[in-house]
Scaffold this motif. Structure first.
Motif, short mmCIF file in Angstrom:
data_model
loop_
_atom_site.label_atom_id
_atom_site.label_comp_id
_atom_site.label_asym_id
_atom_site.label_seq_id
_atom_site.Cartn_x
_atom_site.Cartn_y
_atom_site.Cartn_z
N MET A 1 0.79 -1.20 0.00
CA MET A 1 0.00 0.00 0.00
C MET A 1 0.84 1.26 0.00
O MET A 1 0.37 2.28 -0.43
CB MET A 1 -0.91 0.03 1.23
CG MET A 1 -2.18 -0.81 1.13
SD MET A 1 -3.10 -0.54 -0.37
CE MET A 1 -4.31 0.63 0.17
N LYS A 2 2.07 1.19 0.47
CA LYS A 2 2.89 2.40 0.54
C LYS A 2 3.16 2.95 -0.85
O LYS A 2 3.17 4.15 -1.04
CB LYS A 2 4.19 2.10 1.26
CG LYS A 2 4.01 1.89 2.74
CD LYS A 2 5.34 1.72 3.42
CE LYS A 2 5.12 1.53 4.90
NZ LYS A 2 6.37 1.45 5.62
N LYS B 1 -1.48 -4.72 -3.76
CA LYS B 1 -0.60 -5.85 -3.41
C LYS B 1 -1.28 -7.20 -3.66
O LYS B 1 -0.62 -8.16 -3.99
CB LYS B 1 -0.19 -5.77 -1.94
CG LYS B 1 0.73 -4.63 -1.63
CD LYS B 1 2.15 -5.07 -1.76
CE LYS B 1 3.05 -3.93 -1.28
NZ LYS B 1 4.31 -3.94 -1.92
N SER B 2 -2.59 -7.28 -3.51
CA SER B 2 -3.30 -8.54 -3.69
C SER B 2 -3.50 -8.92 -5.16
O SER B 2 -3.92 -10.02 -5.46
CB SER B 2 -4.66 -8.47 -3.00
OG SER B 2 -5.44 -7.44 -3.58
N SER C 1 -9.37 -17.43 -21.25
CA SER C 1 -8.27 -16.76 -21.93
C SER C 1 -6.93 -17.39 -21.55
O SER C 1 -6.72 -17.80 -20.41
CB SER C 1 -8.25 -15.28 -21.55
OG SER C 1 -7.16 -14.63 -22.16
N THR C 2 -6.00 -17.46 -22.50
CA THR C 2 -4.65 -17.97 -22.21
C THR C 2 -3.87 -17.01 -21.33
O THR C 2 -2.87 -17.38 -20.73
CB THR C 2 -3.86 -18.22 -23.51
OG1 THR C 2 -3.80 -17.00 -24.25
CG2 THR C 2 -4.49 -19.32 -24.34
N THR C 3 -4.32 -15.78 -21.27
CA THR C 3 -3.66 -14.77 -20.42
C THR C 3 -4.56 -14.41 -19.24
O THR C 3 -4.57 -13.28 -18.78
CB THR C 3 -3.34 -13.50 -21.24
OG1 THR C 3 -4.55 -13.02 -21.81
CG2 THR C 3 -2.31 -13.78 -22.30
N TYR C 4 -5.31 -15.37 -18.74
CA TYR C 4 -6.29 -15.11 -17.67
C TYR C 4 -5.61 -14.62 -16.39
O TYR C 4 -4.57 -15.13 -15.97
CB TYR C 4 -7.09 -16.37 -17.35
CG TYR C 4 -8.00 -16.18 -16.15
CD1 TYR C 4 -9.15 -15.43 -16.27
CD2 TYR C 4 -7.67 -16.71 -14.92
CE1 TYR C 4 -9.98 -15.22 -15.18
CE2 TYR C 4 -8.50 -16.51 -13.82
CZ TYR C 4 -9.66 -15.76 -13.96
OH TYR C 4 -10.47 -15.55 -12.88
N PHE C 5 -6.19 -13.61 -15.80
CA PHE C 5 -5.87 -13.18 -14.44
C PHE C 5 -7.18 -12.79 -13.80
O PHE C 5 -8.11 -12.36 -14.48
CB PHE C 5 -4.86 -12.02 -14.42
CG PHE C 5 -5.28 -10.82 -15.21
CD1 PHE C 5 -6.04 -9.81 -14.65
CD2 PHE C 5 -4.90 -10.70 -16.55
CE1 PHE C 5 -6.42 -8.70 -15.39
CE2 PHE C 5 -5.28 -9.59 -17.29
CZ PHE C 5 -6.05 -8.59 -16.71
N ARG C 6 -7.28 -12.98 -12.50
CA ARG C 6 -8.55 -12.68 -11.83
C ARG C 6 -8.88 -11.19 -11.93
O ARG C 6 -8.01 -10.38 -12.23
CB ARG C 6 -8.52 -13.15 -10.38
CG ARG C 6 -7.61 -12.36 -9.49
CD ARG C 6 -7.65 -12.91 -8.07
NE ARG C 6 -6.86 -12.10 -7.18
CZ ARG C 6 -5.57 -12.28 -6.96
NH1 ARG C 6 -4.94 -13.25 -7.55
NH2 ARG C 6 -4.91 -11.49 -6.13
N GLN C 7 -10.12 -10.87 -11.65
CA GLN C 7 -10.56 -9.47 -11.72
C GLN C 7 -9.64 -8.61 -10.85
O GLN C 7 -9.32 -8.96 -9.72
CB GLN C 7 -11.99 -9.35 -11.23
CG GLN C 7 -12.51 -7.93 -11.28
CD GLN C 7 -13.98 -7.86 -10.91
OE1 GLN C 7 -14.69 -8.84 -10.97
NE2 GLN C 7 -14.44 -6.67 -10.55
N THR C 8 -9.19 -7.53 -11.41
CA THR C 8 -8.25 -6.65 -10.72
C THR C 8 -8.44 -5.22 -11.19
O THR C 8 -9.24 -4.97 -12.09
CB THR C 8 -6.80 -7.13 -10.93
OG1 THR C 8 -5.94 -6.39 -10.07
CG2 THR C 8 -6.34 -6.97 -12.37
#
Length: 180
Positions: free
Chosen positions: A1-2, A52-53, A160-167
């Motif tokens: 967070m900093k 960070k998450s 998707s082959t480049t899947y990442f969770r919602q962010t």
């Protein structure tokens, strides 16, 4: 967070410096045609940081934004460009072409609130389209300079082959607007 705190502190400090140094008694000029409407094209650079998450760490990109001022207080926008999201520990990089539409509301003189929604078209093979949504605020000077801060969220297709969770990211945009 900093890191996020530092980014916001830097952006707000720059914003405060730019706005207070131009608060002399000036005559307000508008970039409008005879019927009260104006068109502008903005060329911008973007940079952002993720929480960070998030599986992503930072991003950068460039865009081209068309702005149609319907009145002195409301404008419709359409933008496209290139964006790169960098994953933590080089785990995943995601390149895409964002295409968004939105609205700007000039709440106080040249200061605006903006909201956009659209799609991020993945460049890599097998990459699916993301849904993108943004909300933020900024300041547009009479000389064409535009600075804004925003939150930009991404919803990715799980196949998707480049899947990442919602962010989402906290981003800064520096741009220059040209009158048409």
């Amino acid at each position: 967070m900093k890191t996020i705190t530092k980014l916001f502190a830097t952006a707000l400090t720059a914003f405060a410096i730019f706005t207070t140094t131009n608060l002399n008694a000036q005559e307000m000029t508008t970039m409008s045609t005879n019927n009260g409407m104006a068109f502008k094209v903005g060329v911008g650079l973007n940079g952002g940081l993720f929480r960070k998450s998030s599986p992503m760490e930072y991003s950068y990109g460039a865009d081209l934004k068309l702005q149609w001022d319907l009145t002195k207080d409301v404008a419709v926008t359409a933008s496209g460009g290139y964006a790169k999201l960098k994953g933590r520990n080089n785990a995943l990089d995601f390149d895409f072409i964002p295409a968004k539409g939105g609205v700007k509301v000039f709440a106080i003189e040249r200061m605006y609130l903006a909201a956009e929604a659209g799609a991020g078209f993945g460049i890599e093979d097998g990459a699916k389209t993301n849904f993108i949504y943004t909300g933020g605020l900024g300041y547009e000077w009479n000389n064409g300079l535009d600075i804004g801060i925003r939150y930009e969220g991404y919803v990715n297709d799980s196949s998707s082959t480049t899947y990442f969770r919602q962010t989402g990211q906290y981003a800064v945009r520096l741009a220059y607007n040209f009158k048409l």
